[in-house]
Design an enzyme around this catalytic site. Structure first.
Site, PDB file in Angstrom:
ATOM      1  N   CYS A 117       3.719   5.900  23.548  1.00  0.00           N
ATOM      2  CA  CYS A 117       3.760   4.926  24.632  1.00  0.00           C
ATOM      3  C   CYS A 117       3.932   3.550  24.006  1.00  0.00           C
ATOM      4  O   CYS A 117       3.661   3.361  22.824  1.00  0.00           O
ATOM      5  CB  CYS A 117       2.455   4.942  25.420  1.00  0.00           C
ATOM      6  SG  CYS A 117       2.113   6.533  26.178  1.00  0.00           S
TER       7      CYS A 117
ATOM      8  N   ARG B 257       9.841   4.048  23.195  1.00  0.00           N
ATOM      9  CA  ARG B 257       8.631   4.762  22.802  1.00  0.00           C
ATOM     10  C   ARG B 257       8.134   5.729  23.876  1.00  0.00           C
ATOM     11  O   ARG B 257       7.242   6.552  23.636  1.00  0.00           O
ATOM     12  CB  ARG B 257       7.516   3.763  22.499  1.00  0.00           C
ATOM     13  CG  ARG B 257       7.837   2.826  21.382  1.00  0.00           C
ATOM     14  CD  ARG B 257       6.709   1.853  21.184  1.00  0.00           C
ATOM     15  NE  ARG B 257       5.518   2.526  20.698  1.00  0.00           N
ATOM     16  CZ  ARG B 257       5.272   2.782  19.424  1.00  0.00           C
ATOM     17  NH1 ARG B 257       6.131   2.415  18.509  1.00  0.00           N
ATOM     18  NH2 ARG B 257       4.179   3.404  19.052  1.00  0.00           N
TER      19      ARG B 257
ATOM     20  N   TRP C 219       4.833   7.786  27.913  1.00  0.00           N
ATOM     21  CA  TRP C 219       5.311   9.146  27.653  1.00  0.00           C
ATOM     22  C   TRP C 219       4.121  10.033  27.985  1.00  0.00           C
ATOM     23  O   TRP C 219       3.103  10.024  27.290  1.00  0.00           O
ATOM     24  CB  TRP C 219       5.709   9.312  26.185  1.00  0.00           C
ATOM     25  CG  TRP C 219       6.316  10.632  25.857  1.00  0.00           C
ATOM     26  CD1 TRP C 219       7.626  10.986  25.971  1.00  0.00           C
ATOM     27  CD2 TRP C 219       5.639  11.791  25.340  1.00  0.00           C
ATOM     28  NE1 TRP C 219       7.804  12.287  25.561  1.00  0.00           N
ATOM     29  CE2 TRP C 219       6.608  12.802  25.174  1.00  0.00           C
ATOM     30  CE3 TRP C 219       4.317  12.066  25.003  1.00  0.00           C
ATOM     31  CZ2 TRP C 219       6.295  14.073  24.675  1.00  0.00           C
ATOM     32  CZ3 TRP C 219       4.005  13.339  24.513  1.00  0.00           C
ATOM     33  CH2 TRP C 219       4.990  14.315  24.362  1.00  0.00           C
TER      34      TRP C 219
ATOM     35  N   ASN D  27      -2.277   3.878  24.166  1.00  0.00           N
ATOM     36  CA  ASN D  27      -1.348   4.792  23.499  1.00  0.00           C
ATOM     37  C   ASN D  27      -2.197   5.712  22.638  1.00  0.00           C
ATOM     38  O   ASN D  27      -2.996   5.236  21.837  1.00  0.00           O
ATOM     39  CB  ASN D  27      -0.369   3.985  22.629  1.00  0.00           C
ATOM     40  CG  ASN D  27       0.508   4.874  21.776  1.00  0.00           C
ATOM     41  OD1 ASN D  27       0.747   6.034  22.108  1.00  0.00           O
ATOM     42  ND2 ASN D  27       0.990   4.335  20.665  1.00  0.00           N
ATOM     43  N   GLY D  28      -2.030   7.024  22.808  1.00  0.00           N
ATOM     44  CA  GLY D  28      -2.835   7.969  22.033  1.00  0.00           C
ATOM     45  C   GLY D  28      -3.419   9.026  22.949  1.00  0.00           C
ATOM     46  O   GLY D  28      -2.964   9.190  24.089  1.00  0.00           O
TER      47      GLY D  28
ATOM     48  N   GLU E  98      20.245  19.411  10.541  1.00  0.00           N
ATOM     49  CA  GLU E  98      20.225  18.096  11.186  1.00  0.00           C
ATOM     50  C   GLU E  98      21.336  17.987  12.241  1.00  0.00           C
ATOM     51  O   GLU E  98      21.121  17.458  13.329  1.00  0.00           O
ATOM     52  CB  GLU E  98      20.360  16.995  10.119  1.00  0.00           C
ATOM     53  CG  GLU E  98      20.416  15.579  10.651  1.00  0.00           C
ATOM     54  CD  GLU E  98      19.193  15.131  11.428  1.00  0.00           C
ATOM     55  OE1 GLU E  98      18.209  15.882  11.501  1.00  0.00           O
ATOM     56  OE2 GLU E  98      19.233  14.030  11.999  1.00  0.00           O
TER      57      GLU E  98
ATOM     58  N   LYS F 178      20.522  17.214  16.122  1.00  0.00           N
ATOM     59  CA  LYS F 178      21.118  16.048  16.783  1.00  0.00           C
ATOM     60  C   LYS F 178      21.781  16.481  18.092  1.00  0.00           C
ATOM     61  O   LYS F 178      21.611  15.869  19.134  1.00  0.00           O
ATOM     62  CB  LYS F 178      22.150  15.455  15.831  1.00  0.00           C
ATOM     63  CG  LYS F 178      22.318  14.029  15.667  1.00  0.00           C
ATOM     64  CD  LYS F 178      21.284  13.192  15.017  1.00  0.00           C
ATOM     65  CE  LYS F 178      19.858  13.406  15.410  1.00  0.00           C
ATOM     66  NZ  LYS F 178      18.897  12.888  14.458  1.00  0.00           N
TER      67      LYS F 178
ATOM     68  N   GLU G 214      19.218  17.732  20.760  1.00  0.00           N
ATOM     69  CA  GLU G 214      18.338  16.646  21.177  1.00  0.00           C
ATOM     70  C   GLU G 214      18.975  15.751  22.249  1.00  0.00           C
ATOM     71  O   GLU G 214      18.324  15.393  23.220  1.00  0.00           O
ATOM     72  CB  GLU G 214      18.010  15.811  19.929  1.00  0.00           C
ATOM     73  CG  GLU G 214      17.045  14.689  20.121  1.00  0.00           C
ATOM     74  CD  GLU G 214      16.733  13.961  18.796  1.00  0.00           C
ATOM     75  OE1 GLU G 214      17.534  14.077  17.839  1.00  0.00           O
ATOM     76  OE2 GLU G 214      15.711  13.279  18.730  1.00  0.00           O
TER      77      GLU G 214
ATOM     78  N   HIS H  35      22.544  39.360   9.123  1.00  0.00           N
ATOM     79  CA  HIS H  35      21.251  40.034   9.253  1.00  0.00           C
ATOM     80  C   HIS H  35      20.699  39.925  10.671  1.00  0.00           C
ATOM     81  O   HIS H  35      19.514  40.169  10.892  1.00  0.00           O
ATOM     82  CB  HIS H  35      20.260  39.456   8.230  1.00  0.00           C
ATOM     83  CG  HIS H  35      20.686  39.703   6.823  1.00  0.00           C
ATOM     84  ND1 HIS H  35      20.736  40.952   6.258  1.00  0.00           N
ATOM     85  CD2 HIS H  35      21.155  38.856   5.863  1.00  0.00           C
ATOM     86  CE1 HIS H  35      21.180  40.878   5.020  1.00  0.00           C
ATOM     87  NE2 HIS H  35      21.456  39.605   4.751  1.00  0.00           N
TER      88      HIS H  35
ATOM     89  N   LYS I  42      10.450   8.166  20.822  1.00  0.00           N
ATOM     90  CA  LYS I  42      10.832   7.850  19.444  1.00  0.00           C
ATOM     91  C   LYS I  42       9.714   8.113  18.449  1.00  0.00           C
ATOM     92  O   LYS I  42       9.942   8.633  17.372  1.00  0.00           O
ATOM     93  CB  LYS I  42      11.245   6.378  19.395  1.00  0.00           C
ATOM     94  CG  LYS I  42      11.696   5.899  18.034  1.00  0.00           C
ATOM     95  CD  LYS I  42      13.097   6.361  17.740  1.00  0.00           C
ATOM     96  CE  LYS I  42      13.606   5.887  16.402  1.00  0.00           C
ATOM     97  NZ  LYS I  42      14.703   6.749  15.930  1.00  0.00           N
TER      98      LYS I  42
HETATM   99  O1  M6R Z   1       9.186   8.820  12.692  1.00  0.00           O
HETATM  100  P1  M6R Z   1       9.363  10.147  12.031  1.00  0.00           P
HETATM  101  O2  M6R Z   1      10.466  10.168  11.036  1.00  0.00           O
HETATM  102  O3  M6R Z   1       8.076  10.654  11.416  1.00  0.00           O
HETATM  103  O4  M6R Z   1       9.744  11.125  13.192  1.00  0.00           O
HETATM  104  C1  M6R Z   1       9.892  12.505  12.971  1.00  0.00           C
HETATM  105  C2  M6R Z   1      10.621  13.160  14.105  1.00  0.00           C
HETATM  106  O5  M6R Z   1       9.901  13.013  15.298  1.00  0.00           O
HETATM  107  C3  M6R Z   1      12.027  12.580  14.284  1.00  0.00           C
HETATM  108  O6  M6R Z   1      12.774  12.677  13.123  1.00  0.00           O
HETATM  109  C4  M6R Z   1      12.778  13.311  15.419  1.00  0.00           C
HETATM  110  O7  M6R Z   1      13.010  14.623  15.047  1.00  0.00           O
HETATM  111  C5  M6R Z   1      14.058  12.556  15.747  1.00  0.00           C
HETATM  112  N1  M6R Z   1      14.043  12.171  17.118  1.00  0.00           N
HETATM  113  C6  M6R Z   1      15.290  13.351  15.528  1.00  0.00           C
HETATM  114  O8  M6R Z   1      16.416  12.625  15.849  1.00  0.00           O
END
Ligand code: M6R
Length: 610
Positions: free
Chosen positions: A2, A27, A76, A102-103, A482, A486, A489, A505, A605
């Site tokens: 948040c 966030r 969030w 936040n938390g 990755e 991407k 996501e 397999h 984020k």
């Molecule tokens: O801030 P961080 O690098 O620790 O975050 C880790 C993951 O949450 C972050 O890399 C997430 O997978 C990304 N949104 C991917 O694009």
């Protein structure tokens, strides 16, 4: 997860809070709210489910709310679905205390039941409301005393902003395992989850530590430890421009950040290469320690974990030291085997990821030496690691990480070369070649970015597919993880990344006519092996997009409907180049599908909950 912002000064607070929230929306973005105190209007609380725009419309961009002290929040959801009622700020039953948080308050149910037994009525499903009610419960005539008493009851993590109508010229902030920045203005002061929300107004900031409580008025910020002893805070000057956190003419932050990668890498790499030698001045690990290493553990989440997966291949090959890569959420509960001869490298863009932070603390407890690879300066992970190497990528706003991935990889290259040098694992010639190639990476990335239109065309062709596979071997496989993340996501297309040799397999049963397979074949040594796997899926009807080097174009032409070429460097550097077309592919696919690219559904984020 948040975003929190707070303001106290002599100007109208609401527009400043809304502007701050607009910079923190990455966030969390399922609802937003503000609480402003005005001499004439008292406490005014406005909340709206949905994007920040809904709240802005509700309060006429702040013009409808009067007062010079306030708190804002963008959410969030954790406890209670996104709704007007569950949005922050939460106000206590008496109407005296407003709170943004936040938390997660882990013992909120127990506290809630206790308060309910004393006749206190709750209106939301959130854990946060407990804090507002609890502070109010303890509040007699000393708000600090009430806050300290309430916090002593609370278990979990929090970054809190608290407003009490009896002390209308101040806001109170408290932190445990959630980021909070204090901004020192001229006749006004600020509170925020992230510097992006304050740098429009001030560059003079300090970072709150766990257990600290701050009192902000227009003229001062006083910080105390949990026993209310005064704390002297170190001040930092934010040295990047506000434009770094703006779209600057691009349609989305993600594409802007993709295009920024060559420069981000330059800033990350070049100052650390002097006279063709890697010099890591910010690293305190001495040569004796590096020589005593038995193992390296890399611990991270999401894309940062994928950087670890790629790094394992080249670090083991360079150093001949075992490298284990773990998901932080698993590492923290798996009784890891680490000791003083283990270097635990934690990778995190935000520096606040709860799982990574917990894994770091565990590794330290077990006696390991810890090194953070972090983007956000002053973040929890950066502060708690024995050593930190910043990635210097600048603010990354899009939820899908791009330039942070590239610069994290850049730091791991530097580290690998530095360790290899200390361990004497490389001939002078090979070391020199690798350093020269590392210096070439940014300009090679520029060449890759020039293929934007080709990738855009391919994305237009394939954006309707419901399932997309990424295959590759060795370092190509690690990079495919990755590419696949991407894509899923931001475009919500189902996708899997597979080690090409593993398809037979089981997974090859999913290949049917028309399935799109993105074949990653930059690793020259295993090109023929990967090619065999490409032929296998092609003969079962798959459509192939191939990512390879010029040398292999002819071989690929007979198999692939689309080819993306990347310049050829040493294999260890290929993921750095090859990941960029995959980022662009995901971006353009998502764009064609009309997705909300910078704020994909259900995500945020910075993941500060478990
Ligand atoms: O801030 P961080 O690098 O620790 O975050 C880790 C993951 O949450 C972050 O890399 C997430 O997978 C990304 N949104 C991917 O694009």
């Amino acid at each position: 997860m948040c975003g929190i912002v707070g303001f106290v000064g002599h100007e109208e607070a609401a527009p400043i809070l809304l502007e701050g929230l607009s910079r923190l929306e990455y966030r969390g973005y399922d609802s937003a709210g503000i609480a402003v105190y005005g001499q004439e209007d008292g406490l005014q609380v406005y909340k709206a489910k949905g994007r920040l725009k809904a709240l802005c419309d509700l309060v006429d961009n702040g013009a409808a709310v009067h007062g010079t002290v306030g708190l804002g929040h963008t959410r969030w959801a954790t406890h209670g679905q996104p709704s007007d009622l569950n949005s922050h700020p939460h106000v206590s039953q008496s109407g005296r205390i407003a709170v943004v948080h936040n938390g997660i308050i882990e013992n909120y149910l127990t506290l809630r039941q206790r308060l309910q037994a004393r006749g206190i009525h709750f209106v939301s499903e959130t854990d946060t409301e407990v804090v507002a009610q609890l502070v109010d419960y303890y509040y007699k005539d000393d708000i600090m005393d009430a806050v300290v008493k309430a916090l002593s009851q609370v278990e979990g993590s929090y970054a809190l902003g608290i407003l009490c109508i009896d002390c209308p010229d101040q806001i109170i902030a408290a932190r445990k395992d959630g980021p909070l920045v204090l901004g020192y203005g001229d006749g006004c002061n600020f509170l925020a989850s992230d510097v992006t929300a304050v740098i429009e107004h001030t560059r003079d900031v300090s970072y709150m530590e766990d257990g600290e409580i701050a009192v902000l008025t227009a003229d001062s910020i006083k910080v105390y430890d949990s026993l209310l002893n005064p704390v002297e805070k170190e001040h930092f000057t934010v040295d990047w421009e506000i434009s770094a956190a703006e779209k600057g003419g691009y349609e989305h932050f993600m594409i802007k950040e993709i295009m920024e990668q060559p420069d981000a890498l330059r800033k990350c790499l070049f100052p650390r290469i002097k006279n063709h030698k890697v010099v890591l001045e910010d690293l305190s690990l001495d040569e004796e320690y590096i020589r005593s290493l038995h193992k390296i553990d890399i611990v991270a989440c999401g894309s940062s974990y994928h950087v670890g997966m790629v790094s394992k291949y080249f670090l083991e090959s360079l150093l001949r030291i075992p490298v284990e890569v773990s998901l932080a959420s698993e590492f923290r509960y798996c009784d890891p085997i680490v000791d003083e001869h283990t270097l635990v490298i934690v990778i995190s863009q935000s520096g606040e990821t709860a799982d990574t932070l917990a894994a770091l603390r565990q590794a330290k407890k077990l006696g390991a030496r810890t090194l953070g690879v972090v983007n956000v300066v002053g973040s929890s992970i950066a502060k708690e690691c024995d050593d930190v190497l910043y990635t210097w990528a600048g603010p990354e706003i899009a939820v899908a990480t791009t330039k942070a991935y590239s610069t994290q990889l850049g730091v791991l290259y530097l580290l690998g070369l530095h360790f290899a040098d200390v361990l004497g694992r490389l001939s002078p010639d090979r070391y020199d070649t690798l350093v020269r190639q590392l210096l070439l990476l940014p300009s090679c990335l520029e060449q890759v970015l020039e293929q934007k239109e080709n990738i855009q065309y391919l994305a237009f062709h394939y954006f309707n597919h419901e399932s997309i596979f990424f295959i590759g071997r060795n370092i190509d496989y690690a990079m495919g993880l990755e590419g696949s993340l991407k894509l899923k996501e931001i475009s919500y297309i189902h996708s899997e990344a597979y080690a090409a040799g593993e398809l037979k397999h089981g997974t090859i049963s999913l290949i049917e006519p028309g399935t799109l397979v993105v074949a990653l074949a930059t690793y020259g040594k295993l090109f023929d092996k990967t090619m065999s796997n490409i032929v296998e899926v092609k003969s079962r009807g798959a459509d192939i997009i191939a990512l390879t080097t010029e040398e292999h174009t002819a071989a690929m032409e007979s198999q692939a409907s689309g080819i993306i070429l990347v310049p050829e460097l040493d294999p260890m550097f290929m993921p750095s180049l090859a990941v960029v077309p995959l980022q662009l592919f995901a971006y353009y696919v998502a764009l064609n599908r009309g997705c909300d690219i910078d704020k994909p559904r259900n995500l945020a984020k910075s993941v500060t909950v478990e």
